[in-house]
Design an enzyme around this catalytic site. Structure first.
Site, short mmCIF file in Angstrom:
data_model
loop_
_atom_site.label_atom_id
_atom_site.label_comp_id
_atom_site.label_asym_id
_atom_site.label_seq_id
_atom_site.Cartn_x
_atom_site.Cartn_y
_atom_site.Cartn_z
N THR A 23 0.84 -1.19 0.00
CA THR A 23 0.00 0.00 0.00
C THR A 23 0.88 1.24 0.00
O THR A 23 1.72 1.41 0.87
CB THR A 23 -0.87 0.04 1.27
OG1 THR A 23 -1.66 -1.15 1.32
CG2 THR A 23 -1.77 1.24 1.24
N LEU A 24 0.69 2.08 -1.00
CA LEU A 24 1.48 3.32 -1.06
C LEU A 24 0.63 4.54 -0.73
O LEU A 24 1.07 5.44 -0.04
CB LEU A 24 2.09 3.47 -2.45
CG LEU A 24 3.09 2.38 -2.83
CD1 LEU A 24 3.50 2.52 -4.28
CD2 LEU A 24 4.32 2.45 -1.93
#
Lengths: 245, 275
Positions: A23-24
């Site tokens: 997850t960015l």
């Protein structure tokens, strides 16, 4: 009993392809949750919005859910991660009830389990992009706590996430006191939600209030707050600014 | 019990539906020195007889703290007991870490039983040769369980295991109905009296027994020698009347129980690894 959280090819330390699955950034997000302890338990408020960046895309998202018999979970941040967390908790509660032995998970246990999950994900640089509020009552004891996406976890008499921290908590610090009645508690929450509605761009005027007591959880039907926009300053907001419109 | 052609392997059934190796493992429990457990609504007491290999050595530890709210007393192969205690401590602390909450005893006991069951169904393993009296506290109150090498577990108001435990059991059977409402002090006294029954007339001294208590608002801990001796002094003060009546009964029962227990062991002394 171990609860494994399987991610296909999830080990981004050893596997370059897995890197693309970390997850960015969050995509569909919920805004603040505000919660307080009151006489009979915990009251929690949230709006029903799911923003897609700056677009208020979804307007019917329930961001508060009952967990087991004794807990209520509210989440802000990435909605899909919240749904994932609900799946983990589902499994947790199921396994707990399968023991069928008179013991059950209380809010303290759920809170700590979530803290472990959030912190472990943070350590793998793959966080669940949420700030969670966990409230509940068990055996007469009221519990209210919070966990952030980096695993910061604590309990308090009143908590809020996101903008709520900046706009709602000052109000609560001044006006919260122990043993609030249900009506006073709701009034206090509505006061906070109204401020958030005026000032938080991602808030929508459709909110729910959930309460949890020894008897269980009730989530209200969605409703809206009355707002007032006839402040003199709003009438001609750019009066003093030459050249603006 | 006599040797037969179905008792070599734990994975061999006898035609009458018995697993002899498992039953032999349960015999090992009977060889260890006595361990006793009793519980009231709010407390659990575990007590054991201190037995030393020789006069030169110290006695074997038979009672272990698993957590503030769980203790275990063992009888049989102490090495197996130690390993299982370590497992229990590990499970307990892992639960505490994840949930910040004490592991319910009932759940620990089931995990322990499942672990023991595995050893009854693998040809490359042997059953654990130790019986465990697990005492603990959880949401639903105080509990006492007995875990068997067979993988079975039972809940008890009071129980005794190990050699000459029948004498203790008889004593406990007479009194158990009152235990639920007993005070902490009475419970401890009954535990020590039960220990005395297993000593077969040997004078009861605090050096001969270990007693541990846990309860609501009282984490698991051992009683020191002094406290135990004080309790002993309260009833050893009535030597003539009590002892004659009590010991007479105990002796008669023990005498009849002893041949049955020792029949299994046959011509062997207690193996050095068993305590």
């Amino acid at each position: 009993m171990t609860f494994t959280i399987p991610i296909e090819n999830g080990d981004s330390v050893k596997n370059a392809e897995a890197d693309s699955q970390r997850t960015l950034y969050p995509y569909v997000t919920g805004t603040s949750i505000v919660a307080i302890k009151y006489k009979d338990g915990v009251l929690m408020a949230s709006d029903m919005g799911g923003s897609y960046g700056s677009t208020l895309r979804y307007k019917n998202i329930e961001r508060m859910k009952a967990i087991g018999k004794h807990s209520l979970l509210g989440a802000s941040g990435e909605i899909s991660d919240f749904q994932e967390i609900l799946r983990y908790l589902d499994e947790l509660v199921l396994n707990d009830s399968m023991w069928d032995d008179g013991n059950s998970l209380g809010p303290k246990e759920v809170h700590n389990y979530l803290t472990r999950v959030m912190y472990n994900r943070r350590n793998k640089f793959n966080p669940l992009w949420n700030t969670l509020v966990l409230g509940g009552v068990k055996n007469g004891e009221t519990y209210l706590g919070m966990v952030s996406m980096i695993g910061v976890s604590f309990e308090d008499n009143h908590v809020a996430t996101g903008f709520g921290n900046h706009l709602a908590r000052p109000i609560l610090r001044d006006e919260w006191h122990a043993d609030l009645s249900f009506e006073d508690g709701v009034k206090l929450l509505e006061k906070c939600m109204r401020v958030l509605l005026y000032r938080d761009r991602s808030a929508i005027n459709k909110l729910q209030i959930a309460k949890i007591t020894e008897e269980g959880v009730t989530v209200s039907q969605p409703y809206s707050l009355k707002t007032f926009w006839e402040f003199k300053a709003f009438n001609n907001p750019t009066a003093g600014a030459e050249g603006s419109w | 019990m006599f040797r037969n052609q179905y008792d070599t392997d734990v994975t061999t059934w006898s035609p009458t539906g018995r697993l002899f190796q498992v039953e032999y493992a349960m015999e090992a429990v009977k060889q260890g020195s006595a361990a006793i457990g009793l519980r009231s609504r709010s407390h659990v007491v575990l007590a054991s007889v201190n037995k030393a290999q020789s006069e030169l050595s110290s006695h074997q530890r038979k009672i272990f703290k698993v957590d503030d709210h769980i203790g275990v007393a063992i009888a049989g192969l102490t090495a197996d007991g130690r390993v299982l205690s370590r497992y229990m401590r590990s499970e307990s602390i892992n639960h505490s870490f994840t949930y910040e909450s004490p592991l319910p005893v009932g759940r620990l006991v089931v995990r322990l039983a499942d672990k023991a069951q595995v050893c009854t169904q693998r040809s490359w393993k042997r059953p654990y040769g130790v019986g465990l009296l697990v005492g603990g506290l959880d949401e639903s109150g105080a509990h006492l369980y007995y875990n068997c090498p067979s993988g079975n577990y039972f809940e008890y108001q009071a129980f005794a295991i190990g050699s000459r435990s029948q004498a203790a059991k008889t004593y406990l059977e007479r009194r158990f109905e009152s235990f639920n409402e007993s005070s902490r002090e009475d419970l401890i006294k009954d535990a020590i009296l039960a220990i005395r029954e297993t000593l077969q007339g040997e004078t009861l001294k605090s050096s001969l027994c270990t007693v541990s208590v846990l309860g609501v608002d009282e984490p698991f801990h051992f009683l020191d020698q002094e406290s135990i001796q004080k309790v002993i002094d309260t009833f050893e003060k009535v030597p003539e009347e009590e002892e004659d009546g009590g010991d007479g009964e105990a002796e008669a029962e023990a005498a009849s129980a002893a041949p049955a227990e020792q029949g299994g062991a046959g011509d062997q002394d207690v193996a050095p690894m068993e305590m």
